[in-house]
Design a protein around this motif. Sequence first.
Motif, PDB file in Angstrom:
ATOM      1  N   ASN A 174      34.627  49.432  30.799  1.00  0.00           N
ATOM      2  CA  ASN A 174      35.535  49.371  31.939  1.00  0.00           C
ATOM      3  C   ASN A 174      35.386  48.052  32.690  1.00  0.00           C
ATOM      4  O   ASN A 174      36.366  47.490  33.154  1.00  0.00           O
ATOM      5  CB  ASN A 174      35.301  50.545  32.886  1.00  0.00           C
ATOM      6  CG  ASN A 174      35.777  51.857  32.297  1.00  0.00           C
ATOM      7  OD1 ASN A 174      36.578  51.871  31.372  1.00  0.00           O
ATOM      8  ND2 ASN A 174      35.277  52.948  32.841  1.00  0.00           N
ATOM      9  N   SER A 175      34.164  47.558  32.817  1.00  0.00           N
ATOM     10  CA  SER A 175      33.932  46.287  33.498  1.00  0.00           C
ATOM     11  C   SER A 175      34.617  45.145  32.759  1.00  0.00           C
ATOM     12  O   SER A 175      35.251  44.297  33.375  1.00  0.00           O
ATOM     13  CB  SER A 175      32.435  46.000  33.610  1.00  0.00           C
ATOM     14  OG  SER A 175      31.813  46.927  34.457  1.00  0.00           O
ATOM     15  N   ALA A 181      39.078  41.377  32.542  1.00  0.00           N
ATOM     16  CA  ALA A 181      40.237  40.815  31.831  1.00  0.00           C
ATOM     17  C   ALA A 181      41.511  40.966  32.663  1.00  0.00           C
ATOM     18  O   ALA A 181      42.346  40.052  32.695  1.00  0.00           O
ATOM     19  CB  ALA A 181      40.400  41.491  30.471  1.00  0.00           C
ATOM     20  N   LEU A 182      41.661  42.097  33.351  1.00  0.00           N
ATOM     21  CA  LEU A 182      42.840  42.297  34.203  1.00  0.00           C
ATOM     22  C   LEU A 182      42.845  41.330  35.387  1.00  0.00           C
ATOM     23  O   LEU A 182      43.891  40.768  35.734  1.00  0.00           O
ATOM     24  CB  LEU A 182      42.900  43.735  34.702  1.00  0.00           C
ATOM     25  CG  LEU A 182      43.311  44.781  33.671  1.00  0.00           C
ATOM     26  CD1 LEU A 182      43.191  46.184  34.251  1.00  0.00           C
ATOM     27  CD2 LEU A 182      44.731  44.520  33.190  1.00  0.00           C
ATOM     28  N   TYR A 183      41.684  41.147  36.000  1.00  0.00           N
ATOM     29  CA  TYR A 183      41.608  40.180  37.096  1.00  0.00           C
ATOM     30  C   TYR A 183      41.964  38.780  36.593  1.00  0.00           C
ATOM     31  O   TYR A 183      42.735  38.060  37.231  1.00  0.00           O
ATOM     32  CB  TYR A 183      40.200  40.152  37.718  1.00  0.00           C
ATOM     33  CG  TYR A 183      39.967  41.231  38.738  1.00  0.00           C
ATOM     34  CD1 TYR A 183      40.705  41.288  39.914  1.00  0.00           C
ATOM     35  CD2 TYR A 183      38.975  42.183  38.546  1.00  0.00           C
ATOM     36  CE1 TYR A 183      40.472  42.274  40.864  1.00  0.00           C
ATOM     37  CE2 TYR A 183      38.734  43.168  39.494  1.00  0.00           C
ATOM     38  CZ  TYR A 183      39.489  43.202  40.650  1.00  0.00           C
ATOM     39  OH  TYR A 183      39.254  44.171  41.592  1.00  0.00           O
ATOM     40  N   LEU A 193      45.088  36.561  37.886  1.00  0.00           N
ATOM     41  CA  LEU A 193      44.878  35.248  38.495  1.00  0.00           C
ATOM     42  C   LEU A 193      45.547  34.139  37.697  1.00  0.00           C
ATOM     43  O   LEU A 193      45.965  33.126  38.262  1.00  0.00           O
ATOM     44  CB  LEU A 193      43.385  34.983  38.659  1.00  0.00           C
ATOM     45  CG  LEU A 193      42.725  35.833  39.741  1.00  0.00           C
ATOM     46  CD1 LEU A 193      41.219  35.694  39.686  1.00  0.00           C
ATOM     47  CD2 LEU A 193      43.256  35.464  41.118  1.00  0.00           C
ATOM     48  N   HIS A 194      45.668  34.338  36.391  1.00  0.00           N
ATOM     49  CA  HIS A 194      46.374  33.359  35.565  1.00  0.00           C
ATOM     50  C   HIS A 194      47.822  33.220  36.039  1.00  0.00           C
ATOM     51  O   HIS A 194      48.376  32.124  36.090  1.00  0.00           O
ATOM     52  CB  HIS A 194      46.328  33.772  34.092  1.00  0.00           C
ATOM     53  CG  HIS A 194      47.186  32.940  33.205  1.00  0.00           C
ATOM     54  ND1 HIS A 194      46.860  31.654  32.848  1.00  0.00           N
ATOM     55  CD2 HIS A 194      48.376  33.211  32.618  1.00  0.00           C
ATOM     56  CE1 HIS A 194      47.811  31.166  32.079  1.00  0.00           C
ATOM     57  NE2 HIS A 194      48.752  32.094  31.923  1.00  0.00           N
ATOM     58  N   PHE A 195      48.425  34.350  36.393  1.00  0.00           N
ATOM     59  CA  PHE A 195      49.829  34.337  36.790  1.00  0.00           C
ATOM     60  C   PHE A 195      50.041  34.010  38.270  1.00  0.00           C
ATOM     61  O   PHE A 195      51.000  33.321  38.609  1.00  0.00           O
ATOM     62  CB  PHE A 195      50.489  35.679  36.463  1.00  0.00           C
ATOM     63  CG  PHE A 195      50.688  35.887  34.993  1.00  0.00           C
ATOM     64  CD1 PHE A 195      51.602  35.124  34.279  1.00  0.00           C
ATOM     65  CD2 PHE A 195      49.946  36.822  34.310  1.00  0.00           C
ATOM     66  CE1 PHE A 195      51.782  35.298  32.924  1.00  0.00           C
ATOM     67  CE2 PHE A 195      50.114  37.016  32.943  1.00  0.00           C
ATOM     68  CZ  PHE A 195      51.038  36.251  32.253  1.00  0.00           C
ATOM     69  N   GLU A 242      32.843  41.165  40.749  1.00  0.00           N
ATOM     70  CA  GLU A 242      31.785  40.464  40.014  1.00  0.00           C
ATOM     71  C   GLU A 242      30.444  40.591  40.726  1.00  0.00           C
ATOM     72  O   GLU A 242      29.411  40.711  40.084  1.00  0.00           O
ATOM     73  CB  GLU A 242      32.134  38.990  39.806  1.00  0.00           C
ATOM     74  CG  GLU A 242      33.184  38.741  38.766  1.00  0.00           C
ATOM     75  CD  GLU A 242      32.790  39.168  37.360  1.00  0.00           C
ATOM     76  OE1 GLU A 242      31.606  39.445  37.096  1.00  0.00           O
ATOM     77  OE2 GLU A 242      33.686  39.226  36.508  1.00  0.00           O
ATOM     78  N   ALA A 243      30.452  40.567  42.047  1.00  0.00           N
ATOM     79  CA  ALA A 243      29.202  40.712  42.793  1.00  0.00           C
ATOM     80  C   ALA A 243      28.580  42.082  42.568  1.00  0.00           C
ATOM     81  O   ALA A 243      27.354  42.214  42.533  1.00  0.00           O
ATOM     82  CB  ALA A 243      29.448  40.475  44.281  1.00  0.00           C
TER      83      ALA A 243
END
Length: 183
Positions: free
Chosen positions: A10-11, A16-18, A22-24, A42-43
Motif C-alpha cells: 500500500n505504501s 506512486a499515486l503521489y 505531482l507530475h501533473f 513519507e515522514a
Amino acid sequence: HSKLATAGQNSQGMRALYQRGLHFVGAERQAVSLWEAFLDFEASRGTPATVCAVYKQALAVDTTGRIDELWRKFKVLTRSYKISELIENSQDMDGLLTRYKARKQFEVESTAEEARRLKSMAGYSALEEQRQLEQFLYEIEQAKNNSIQTRIQRQVFEAGIRRTYFHVKPLDEAQLENWRQYL
C-alpha cells in the motif's frame, strides 16, 4: 499475506499515486496541500532518504510561497541524519564528493598509496561525509534559489494579467503585449 506485507505494498502504491499527481499538478499554486500530504506520508511511512527526496522535489518547484519554511525543515532533517541515510545510492554520494572538490577546486592528484593512507586516517570519513553534506545542501539551495528567481520573473508578467479566464471580448493591446512577453 501478512498485514505488514500488505502495508508495504500500500505504501508503494500510495507513493506512486503521489508522484503521479505531482507530475501533473505539482507546479501549480494550489498543489501546496498535495506536497504537504506527500511529505507527511513519507515522514510517517518512508525512510529519511524518501523524505529527503520529496523535499528536494518540493524545493525545486516554488509554488508554495513558503519555500523558506520548507528549506528550514529540510535543513533540520539533514542535521538529524547522516548523509548516507539521506541518499540511498552510493554513486550519488561519490558524485557529491567529486562535485564538492571541483567546486572548491581541490587538487586530487594523489597516488594509490596516498589515497590508502588518507582513508585510514581517523576522521577522514567524517570529513568526507561533512563535505558530501555541504555539497548536497549547496546543490539543493541552488535549485531552490533558481525556482525563486523563476517565480520572481513570472510575477512581473502575472501582475499585468487582468483577465485569467476566457471571454469573447478581445483583450486590449496592452494585455496582448503583456501576454506576448510572458509567453
